[in-house]
Each structure stands twice: as structure tokens, then as C-alpha cells.
Design an enzyme around this catalytic site. Structure first.
Site, short mmCIF file in Angstrom:
data_model
loop_
_atom_site.label_atom_id
_atom_site.label_comp_id
_atom_site.label_asym_id
_atom_site.label_seq_id
_atom_site.Cartn_x
_atom_site.Cartn_y
_atom_site.Cartn_z
N HIS A 109 45.37 34.96 40.02
CA HIS A 109 46.45 35.91 39.60
C HIS A 109 46.70 37.11 40.60
CE1 HIS A 109 46.97 34.34 35.27
NE2 HIS A 109 46.81 33.09 36.00
N LYS A 168 37.22 43.95 30.78
CA LYS A 168 35.89 44.46 31.64
C LYS A 168 34.82 43.82 30.92
CE LYS A 168 38.15 46.59 34.67
NZ LYS A 168 38.65 45.33 35.23
N PRO A 224 38.48 44.70 24.65
CA PRO A 224 38.77 43.76 25.78
C PRO A 224 40.14 43.91 26.54
CG PRO A 224 39.31 42.87 23.30
CD PRO A 224 38.51 44.35 23.40
N TYR A 267 42.07 47.33 37.66
CA TYR A 267 42.21 45.99 36.92
C TYR A 267 41.44 44.78 37.76
CZ TYR A 267 43.93 42.31 33.90
OH TYR A 267 44.24 41.12 33.13
N TYR A 319 50.96 42.05 28.80
CA TYR A 319 50.64 42.91 27.55
C TYR A 319 51.54 43.49 27.24
CZ TYR A 319 45.62 42.55 29.91
OH TYR A 319 44.59 41.77 30.54
#
Length: 392
Positions: A72, A296, A292, A383, A200
């Protein structure tokens, strides 16, 4: 029995540490209180930082991950009626890999079985002794027989509820915790993901996340009250609520189907300091928990493994036990940065029963970080994962 390193816990962090140590000739024994089937049955996340991917390759267990994992290059954030793509690859030069934690664990289990290194499943009444005095030993019961394992070092990879952190002297450990007033209701289904990348979502009804495990298996989450019970959520109710929170174009493409797993997880931030007590070293969830939202949890455990592995190599192979003294300092430096990012992502994207001022601040944060290259880069570099640090 004698070994150099006793590893408590056969989750991915314990298995990964054991594999790395075995490959460089450092004897180790793993003790796990559950069965292999139970360990594999735990459903966890599957977004892997590039540092974790590299460590799996170094451990020689990346063949299936490299073949089946989904690269990704970006993620999407949706809020206030708009979508913002975060170009992870373009902003940082790195990507993440989607590959389920269950599959990571399976690959590491297979490697352990193939190399024949000792592992004791269903080890009961595990107790840690004398790790502050430089002569550690672990006692346990296996198949009704009491055993003693003498070792030089103990790696506590046995999770938040394990014996390792509980064995640390109460006057030498300090704990920090933030409990969030909501949980995540997750559903897994054998349906194609609604999009190729993770989405998200911040919505007045609550947070939502569209994720996946493969091209044919999806994982979705919605924010829920801690008073909720998973039994009260039929599949139809879940899909209806998820659709109501997604952007209209995304909801229109959503493919629904029967759930193959459904659960509610509370959210918390937790850190124990230090992560070293004599010759006992805490690793992963034994020392820290993250919500979550920032993906991580497993990745933070992996960075602990990286640092401890290099310190143990120095101690066992190069005569440098002094390197182990820096483990806690180096690990915690990265732990707190990941805790900050996970906390920040949670505050940015969830719905709180806050006052009007806090709501406006949240909206300003969303606007700022997604309208400047500096803000987007901050999200992206956290990220994909901050660099791992070895002791030298």
C-alpha cells in the site's frame, strides 16, 4: 535445562526474536501457556511497517509474506464531507504491507518447527526467578512435569496480561495509562475490500475504518460504546451502521456478506518504564499498548525485537553485555513516539462527547494536517514507521 535466552510467549514478537537468535547461533527456548491453535486463533491487525517487513526478511521467513502481502503506497482520510489521500510513498519513499498478523505468526511457527529449536506450548505456572541477581531461571510445568530452565537472559514477550511484567519489582516499575471512552467493533468477512487502500473515517456517528486482509477478505471497524455487547450486533445492523458512516460513494460500492469473525476491543494507551530489570527484558505488549488507530501494535513490538536482538548479539557473540544496559532507553524513545502518534490519530478521528471548543480544535487539526505538505508528511512518516534503532 539450560539455554542462553528464555523467551516467554510464542506470539509474533517471541517467535521473531527466537528465529533471529537461532539464525545467528544463540540458543533459546520459548515457553507459551496456550496451544498453537489458540495462538493462531487470535485475530489481530495486519498493516506492517517497512521496518517490520525488513526484519522478517532478515529472519528468513518472508517468502509467503513477499508473495501474498499487499503493498500500500497510501491511505485515505475522510471527514467533513471530503476525502484526502495521503501519499505514503511519494512523501516518504516508503510503503506499508498488508499481511495479517495471524499469517505472520503461522510463518514464524513453521520456521520454528523446521529448525527444531525448543518450544513448549501449554507451559503452566511459569515463574521467573533471580533475574535481578544475574543468574536467571524459569520454572514451569509441562505435561504434568515440573521443569527448571536456567538461562542468561529472559525476554518477556507474553503480552499485557503475562507473567513477565508482573514479575518486575513493584517499587522499580512505573506505569502510564490512558483509557479511551469507546471501543472498536470489528467484523471480518469473505468479501472484496471496498477500496484498494485503507480508509479512515471521521463521522458525527463515530469513527469507521475500511481495511482488508487480502483481495477477497475484508476487515471493517466502527467506533462503539464500551457498554455494547457483540451479541447485540447482527451482521445486518453492522453493515447498516458502517454504510451510514462512510462517504456516499464508498458506501455505494460496499459488498456485504456473512461475518466470519466479530469482536469488540477496548482502546487504551499504556507504557511501563523501564523495560529492563536486571536480566529480564520486556518486549511488545508486555511493556506497552497502543490504540489501533495508528496501526502500531505489532510494529512497535517488532522494533523492540530489533533493538533487543542486536543487544543480545553483542552480549552473547561479541562480549558486550554493556549493550543490554541501553535497551530500555532506546526502545522507550521509539515507544513514546509511537504512543504519541496513536493517541493523536485517535483524537483526530474519533467522535467524543466534548465541548464545542474541543470539537473546533479537532476540526482545525483535520484541516491543517491535510491541507499542507508538512502536515501530510508528518502523518505519512509516522504511519510507515520511524526508523528502528540498534544499540552500538
Amino acid at each position: 535445562m539450560k539455554t542462553r535466552v528464555a523467551i516467554i510467549g510464542a506470539g509474533p514478537s517471541g517467535l521473531l526474536l527466537g528465529q533471529l537468535l537461532h539464525r545467528c547461533g544463540i540458543d533459546n527456548v520459548i515457553l507459551e501457556r496456550h496451544t498453537p491453535e489458540y495462538v493462531l486463533g487470535r485475530i489481530r491487525a495486519g498493516v506492517l511497517e517497512y521496518g517490520f517487513v525488513d526484519l522478517m526478511r532478515e529472519a528468513g521467513v518472508s517468502e509467503r509474506m513477499d508473495r501474498e502481502g499487499l503493498v500500500h503506497d497510501g491511505i485515505s482520510l475522510a471527514f467533513q464531507g471530503r476525502r484526502q489521500h495521503v501519499d505514503l510513498k511519494g512523501l516518504t519513499g516508503q510503503a506499508v504491507l498488508v499481511y495479517g498478523q495471524t499469517e505472520v505468526t503461522r510463518d514464524l511457527m513453521d520456521a520454528r518447527k523446521a529448525n527444531g529449536a525448543p518450544i513448549y506450548y501449554e507451559a503452566e505456572d511459569v515463574q521467573l526467578h533471580d533475574f535481578l541477581d544475574g543468574k536467571p531461571r524459569v520454572t514451569f510445568t509441562h505435561q504434568g512435569q515440573k521443569r527448571t530452565l536456567e538461562c542468561d537472559y529472559i525476554a518477556g514477550c507474553d503480552g499485557f496480561h503475562g507473567v513477565s511484567r508482573k514479575s518486575a519489582p513493584k517499587d522499580k516499575i512505573k506505569e502510564f495509562e490512558r483509557v479511551y471512552p469507546f471501543g472498536w467493533l470489528g467484523l471480518m468477512s469473505d468479501t472484496p475490500p471496498v477500496e484498494d487502500e485503507l480508509i479512515y473515517v471521521h463521522n458525527p456517528r463515530g469513527f469507521a475504518l475500511c481495511s482488508m486482509r487480502s483481495h477477497t477478505r475484508s476487515r471493517y471497524y466502527i467506533q462503539c460504546s464500551l457498554a455494547e455487547h457483540v451479541e447485540d450486533w447482527s451482521d445486518d445492523r453492522f453493515w447498516t451502521e458502517l454504510s451510514a458512516r462512510l462517504p456516499e460513494d464508498v458506501a455505494a460500492r460496499l459488498v456485504t456478506g456473512p461475518s466470519i469473525e466479530k469482536s469488540i476491543a477496548p482502546l487504551r494507551s499504556f507504557v511501563a518504564e523501564p523495560m529492563k530489570f536486571g536480566n529480564l527484558f520486556l518486549v511488545g505488549d508486555a511493556a506497552h499498548i497502543v490504540p489501533p488507530t495508528g496501526a502500531k501494535g505489532l510494529n512497535l513490538a517488532s522494533s523492540d525485537v530489533y533493538t533487543l536482538y542486536h543487544a543480545l548479539r553483542g552480549a552473547c557473540l561479541d562480549g558486550r553485555p554493556d549493550l543490554l544496559d541501553r535497551y530500555s532507553e532506546i526502545a522507550l524513545r521509539r515507544v513514546w513516539k509511537a504512543e504519541r502518534f496513536s493517541w493523536w490519530m485517535s483524537m483526530l478521528l474519533h467522535t467524543f462527547d466534548d465541548d464545542a471548543f474541543s470539537q473546533r480544535i479537532q476540526k482545525a487539526e483535520q484541516d491543517y494536517y491535510t491541507s499542507t505538505r508538512a502536515g501530510l508528511t508528518t502523518i505519512a512518516e509516522n504511519y510507515v514507521g520511524l526508523p528502528y534503532e540498534a544499540v552500538v
